[in-house]
Design a protein around this motif. Structure first.
Motif, PDB file in Angstrom:
ATOM      1  N   ARG A 142     -10.413  24.866  22.699  1.00 46.48           N
ATOM      2  CA  ARG A 142     -10.569  23.212  22.550  1.00 46.48           C
ATOM      3  C   ARG A 142      -9.953  22.938  21.266  1.00 46.48           C
ATOM      4  NH1 ARG A 142     -11.357  19.191  19.999  1.00 46.48           N
ATOM      5  NH2 ARG A 142     -12.058  20.555  18.484  1.00 46.48           N
ATOM      6  N   TRP A 143      -9.067  22.033  21.258  1.00 42.13           N
ATOM      7  CA  TRP A 143      -8.502  21.387  20.171  1.00 42.13           C
ATOM      8  C   TRP A 143      -7.787  19.854  20.374  1.00 42.13           C
ATOM      9  CZ3 TRP A 143      -2.949  21.277  18.919  1.00 42.13           C
ATOM     10  CH2 TRP A 143      -1.930  21.674  19.697  1.00 42.13           C
ATOM     11  N   SER A 144      -7.436  19.256  19.285  1.00 41.80           N
ATOM     12  CA  SER A 144      -7.036  17.922  19.456  1.00 41.80           C
ATOM     13  C   SER A 144      -5.434  17.700  19.167  1.00 41.80           C
ATOM     14  CB  SER A 144      -7.755  17.262  18.467  1.00 41.80           C
ATOM     15  OG  SER A 144      -9.040  17.188  18.636  1.00 41.80           O
ATOM     16  N   PRO A 145      -4.794  18.019  20.299  1.00 39.49           N
ATOM     17  CA  PRO A 145      -3.256  18.129  20.053  1.00 39.49           C
ATOM     18  C   PRO A 145      -2.951  16.377  19.996  1.00 39.49           C
ATOM     19  CG  PRO A 145      -3.540  18.098  22.567  1.00 39.49           C
ATOM     20  CD  PRO A 145      -5.094  18.213  21.627  1.00 39.49           C
ATOM     21  N   ARG A 146      -1.372  16.203  19.536  1.00 33.49           N
ATOM     22  CA  ARG A 146      -1.009  15.112  19.315  1.00 33.49           C
ATOM     23  C   ARG A 146       0.315  15.058  20.377  1.00 33.49           C
ATOM     24  NH1 ARG A 146      -2.345  15.138  13.901  1.00 33.49           N
ATOM     25  NH2 ARG A 146      -3.808  13.501  13.514  1.00 33.49           N
ATOM     26  N   ALA A 147       0.813  16.330  20.933  1.00 36.80           N
ATOM     27  CA  ALA A 147       1.864  16.222  21.696  1.00 36.80           C
ATOM     28  C   ALA A 147       1.509  16.558  23.018  1.00 36.80           C
ATOM     29  CB  ALA A 147       2.888  17.355  21.555  1.00 36.80           C
ATOM     30  N   TYR A 148       2.022  15.736  24.177  1.00 39.34           N
ATOM     31  CA  TYR A 148       1.574  15.941  25.475  1.00 39.34           C
ATOM     32  C   TYR A 148       2.587  16.041  26.491  1.00 39.34           C
ATOM     33  CZ  TYR A 148      -3.346  14.618  24.186  1.00 39.34           C
ATOM     34  OH  TYR A 148      -4.586  14.722  23.904  1.00 39.34           O
ATOM     35  N   ALA A 149       2.535  17.087  27.256  1.00 34.93           N
ATOM     36  CA  ALA A 149       3.654  17.446  28.462  1.00 34.93           C
ATOM     37  C   ALA A 149       3.677  15.955  29.325  1.00 34.93           C
ATOM     38  CB  ALA A 149       3.100  18.750  29.006  1.00 34.93           C
ATOM     39  N   ASP A 150       4.855  16.131  30.024  1.00 34.96           N
ATOM     40  CA  ASP A 150       4.898  14.744  30.924  1.00 34.96           C
ATOM     41  C   ASP A 150       4.457  15.490  32.359  1.00 34.96           C
ATOM     42  OD1 ASP A 150       5.924  12.744  32.320  1.00 34.96           O
ATOM     43  OD2 ASP A 150       7.841  13.368  32.388  1.00 34.96           O
ATOM     44  N   THR A 151       3.196  15.863  32.532  1.00 33.89           N
ATOM     45  CA  THR A 151       2.501  16.213  33.579  1.00 33.89           C
ATOM     46  C   THR A 151       1.347  15.149  34.016  1.00 33.89           C
ATOM     47  OG1 THR A 151       3.029  18.388  32.748  1.00 33.89           O
ATOM     48  CG2 THR A 151       1.141  18.179  34.547  1.00 33.89           C
ATOM     49  N   ALA A 152       1.255  14.962  34.981  1.00 32.75           N
ATOM     50  CA  ALA A 152       0.262  14.091  35.476  1.00 32.75           C
ATOM     51  C   ALA A 152      -1.030  14.680  35.562  1.00 32.75           C
ATOM     52  CB  ALA A 152       0.560  13.257  36.835  1.00 32.75           C
ATOM     53  N   VAL A 153      -2.243  13.678  35.205  1.00 30.95           N
ATOM     54  CA  VAL A 153      -3.547  14.202  35.375  1.00 30.95           C
ATOM     55  C   VAL A 153      -3.978  13.924  36.600  1.00 30.95           C
ATOM     56  CG1 VAL A 153      -5.884  14.370  34.592  1.00 30.95           C
ATOM     57  CG2 VAL A 153      -4.049  14.258  32.892  1.00 30.95           C
ATOM     58  N   SER A 154      -4.289  14.805  37.414  1.00 33.35           N
ATOM     59  CA  SER A 154      -4.743  14.538  39.007  1.00 33.35           C
ATOM     60  C   SER A 154      -6.003  13.604  38.943  1.00 33.35           C
ATOM     61  CB  SER A 154      -5.058  15.805  39.822  1.00 33.35           C
ATOM     62  OG  SER A 154      -6.241  16.736  39.423  1.00 33.35           O
ATOM     63  N   ALA A 182       5.003  21.023  20.180  1.00 31.42           N
ATOM     64  CA  ALA A 182       4.995  20.343  18.803  1.00 31.42           C
ATOM     65  C   ALA A 182       6.325  19.959  18.679  1.00 31.42           C
ATOM     66  CB  ALA A 182       4.602  21.177  17.696  1.00 31.42           C
ATOM     67  N   SER A 183       7.584  20.352  19.091  1.00 33.29           N
ATOM     68  CA  SER A 183       9.207  19.683  18.872  1.00 33.29           C
ATOM     69  C   SER A 183       9.053  18.214  19.544  1.00 33.29           C
ATOM     70  CB  SER A 183       9.955  20.916  19.373  1.00 33.29           C
ATOM     71  OG  SER A 183       9.868  20.968  20.833  1.00 33.29           O
ATOM     72  N   MET A 184       8.204  18.004  20.090  1.00 27.73           N
ATOM     73  CA  MET A 184       8.348  16.573  20.688  1.00 27.73           C
ATOM     74  C   MET A 184       7.940  15.427  19.692  1.00 27.73           C
ATOM     75  SD  MET A 184       5.870  16.812  23.816  1.00 27.73           S
ATOM     76  CE  MET A 184       5.850  15.013  24.406  1.00 27.73           C
ATOM     77  N   LEU A 185       7.326  15.933  18.615  1.00 26.12           N
ATOM     78  CA  LEU A 185       6.721  15.194  17.570  1.00 26.12           C
ATOM     79  C   LEU A 185       7.661  14.918  16.144  1.00 26.12           C
ATOM     80  CD1 LEU A 185       3.335  16.536  17.579  1.00 26.12           C
ATOM     81  CD2 LEU A 185       3.832  14.344  18.679  1.00 26.12           C
ATOM     82  N   GLU A 220       8.807  15.530  12.422  1.00 27.41           N
ATOM     83  CA  GLU A 220       8.443  16.738  11.669  1.00 27.41           C
ATOM     84  C   GLU A 220       7.291  16.863  11.010  1.00 27.41           C
ATOM     85  OE1 GLU A 220      10.755  19.307   8.154  1.00 27.41           O
ATOM     86  OE2 GLU A 220      11.725  17.426   8.873  1.00 27.41           O
ATOM     87  N   LYS A 221       6.765  15.984  10.269  1.00 32.46           N
ATOM     88  CA  LYS A 221       5.491  16.191   9.849  1.00 32.46           C
ATOM     89  C   LYS A 221       4.496  16.470  10.818  1.00 32.46           C
ATOM     90  CE  LYS A 221       6.866  14.003   5.383  1.00 32.46           C
ATOM     91  NZ  LYS A 221       6.086  13.029   4.296  1.00 32.46           N
ATOM     92  N   LEU A 222       4.205  15.685  11.748  1.00 33.65           N
ATOM     93  CA  LEU A 222       3.177  15.863  12.974  1.00 33.65           C
ATOM     94  C   LEU A 222       3.493  17.221  13.391  1.00 33.65           C
ATOM     95  CD1 LEU A 222       2.870  12.311  14.538  1.00 33.65           C
ATOM     96  CD2 LEU A 222       1.142  13.522  13.029  1.00 33.65           C
ATOM     97  N   ALA A 223       4.615  17.546  13.683  1.00 33.65           N
ATOM     98  CA  ALA A 223       4.862  18.874  14.096  1.00 33.65           C
ATOM     99  C   ALA A 223       4.378  20.051  13.299  1.00 33.65           C
ATOM    100  CB  ALA A 223       6.369  19.141  14.530  1.00 33.65           C
ATOM    101  N   GLU A 224       4.489  19.921  12.181  1.00 38.07           N
ATOM    102  CA  GLU A 224       3.933  20.854  11.155  1.00 38.07           C
ATOM    103  C   GLU A 224       2.369  20.842  11.420  1.00 38.07           C
ATOM    104  OE1 GLU A 224       5.294  19.773   7.480  1.00 38.07           O
ATOM    105  OE2 GLU A 224       7.396  20.430   7.723  1.00 38.07           O
ATOM    106  N   ARG A 225       1.866  19.631  11.333  1.00 38.90           N
ATOM    107  CA  ARG A 225       0.237  19.616  11.620  1.00 38.90           C
ATOM    108  C   ARG A 225      -0.189  20.056  12.838  1.00 38.90           C
ATOM    109  NH1 ARG A 225      -1.300  13.523   9.762  1.00 38.90           N
ATOM    110  NH2 ARG A 225      -3.401  14.325  10.558  1.00 38.90           N
ATOM    111  N   GLU A 226       0.549  19.960  13.876  1.00 38.93           N
ATOM    112  CA  GLU A 226       0.398  20.341  15.232  1.00 38.93           C
ATOM    113  C   GLU A 226       0.388  21.939  15.220  1.00 38.93           C
ATOM    114  OE1 GLU A 226       0.194  18.688  19.233  1.00 38.93           O
ATOM    115  OE2 GLU A 226      -0.453  17.993  17.306  1.00 38.93           O
ATOM    116  N   GLU A 227       0.896  22.560  14.314  1.00 37.41           N
ATOM    117  CA  GLU A 227       1.143  24.034  14.423  1.00 37.41           C
ATOM    118  C   GLU A 227       0.521  24.962  13.533  1.00 37.41           C
ATOM    119  OE1 GLU A 227       5.534  24.179  14.659  1.00 37.41           O
ATOM    120  OE2 GLU A 227       5.411  24.633  16.834  1.00 37.41           O
ATOM    121  N   ALA A 228      -0.267  23.939  12.589  1.00 34.59           N
ATOM    122  CA  ALA A 228      -0.967  24.598  11.463  1.00 34.59           C
ATOM    123  C   ALA A 228      -2.226  25.281  11.821  1.00 34.59           C
ATOM    124  CB  ALA A 228      -1.488  23.395  10.645  1.00 34.59           C
ATOM    125  N   ALA A 229      -2.512  26.085  10.999  1.00 33.58           N
ATOM    126  CA  ALA A 229      -3.724  27.019  11.433  1.00 33.58           C
ATOM    127  C   ALA A 229      -4.860  26.382  11.435  1.00 33.58           C
ATOM    128  CB  ALA A 229      -4.048  28.194  10.273  1.00 33.58           C
TER     129      ALA A 229
END
Length: 197
Positions: A20-32, A164-167, A169-178
């Motif tokens: 479980r984590w808190s992403p900011r990048a979301y795929a273009d995939t519907a939630v059923s 993360a590449s959809m964010l 640059e600074k947010l992408a770095e946070r998305e991929e941080a340890a």
């Protein structure tokens, strides 16, 4: 969709918790509908003081007027990335007990327990939730028609994580941080405060 990001836990945990984590990048995939209702059902079955169940969840799907109205209640920083989330929702706390009308000082705690259940259920299904305190409470009250005696607690995104590449640059770095947490010895005590467990 991105792969799970297991936490570097000190002890073995259920995969749904460790991943479980808190992403900011979301795929273009519907939630059923089935997946969304299962996540909400997990919240419905959380424990609460006096079994009062002081939570309400207001849900909006991407591409709807409700989603746009809910998005507009978020702070601009959160609007920028949350706009892509397939589902937005708000957790709401009823501030008084149903059985006697007295103030429920545990309501927000219980709403938090419900949303934690939901986040774990989402994780078990390959989705993630991201809670946001950055919203305008008055705007949320108006947009969501929240009645007196109830308070917006947290706004959330829900969906399948994207790259993360959809964010930016600074947010992408946070998305991929340890991933990390404070050391256990700073928060887990035996018997009294600051006594090592």
């Amino acid at each position: 969709m991105t792969q799970p990001r297991p936490a570097p836990t000190s002890h073995s945990l259920l995969p749904a918790i460790a991943q479980r984590w808190s992403p900011r990048a979301y795929a273009d995939t519907a939630v059923s509908d089935e997946a969304l209702l299962a996540v909400l059902e997990a919240g419905r079955w959380a424990s609460s003081c006096f079994n009062d169940q002081p939570w309400v969840f207001i849900v909006a799907r991407h591409g709807t007027a409700e989603h746009a109205a809910m998005l507009a209640t978020l702070m601009p920083f959160n609007q920028a990335w949350a706009a892509a989330a397939p589902v937005l929702l708000y957790s709401i706390a009823r501030e008084n007990f149903a059985h006697n009308g007295e103030a429920n000082k545990h309501a927000w705690h219980d709403v938090g327990a419900a949303t934690a259940n939901m986040a774990i259920e989402a994780s078990a299904r390959g989705m993630q939730m991201h809670g946001m305190a950055g919203f305008d409470g008055a705007a949320a009250r108006a947009a969501l028609a929240i009645p007196a005696g109830h308070a917006p607690v947290t706004a959330f995104t829900l969906g399948f994580p994207g790259p993360a590449s959809m964010l930016p640059e600074k947010l992408a770095e946070r998305e991929e941080a340890a991933r990390g947490r404070r050391p256990a010895e700073t928060m887990l005590f035996r018997g009294t405060w600051n006594t090592a467990l």
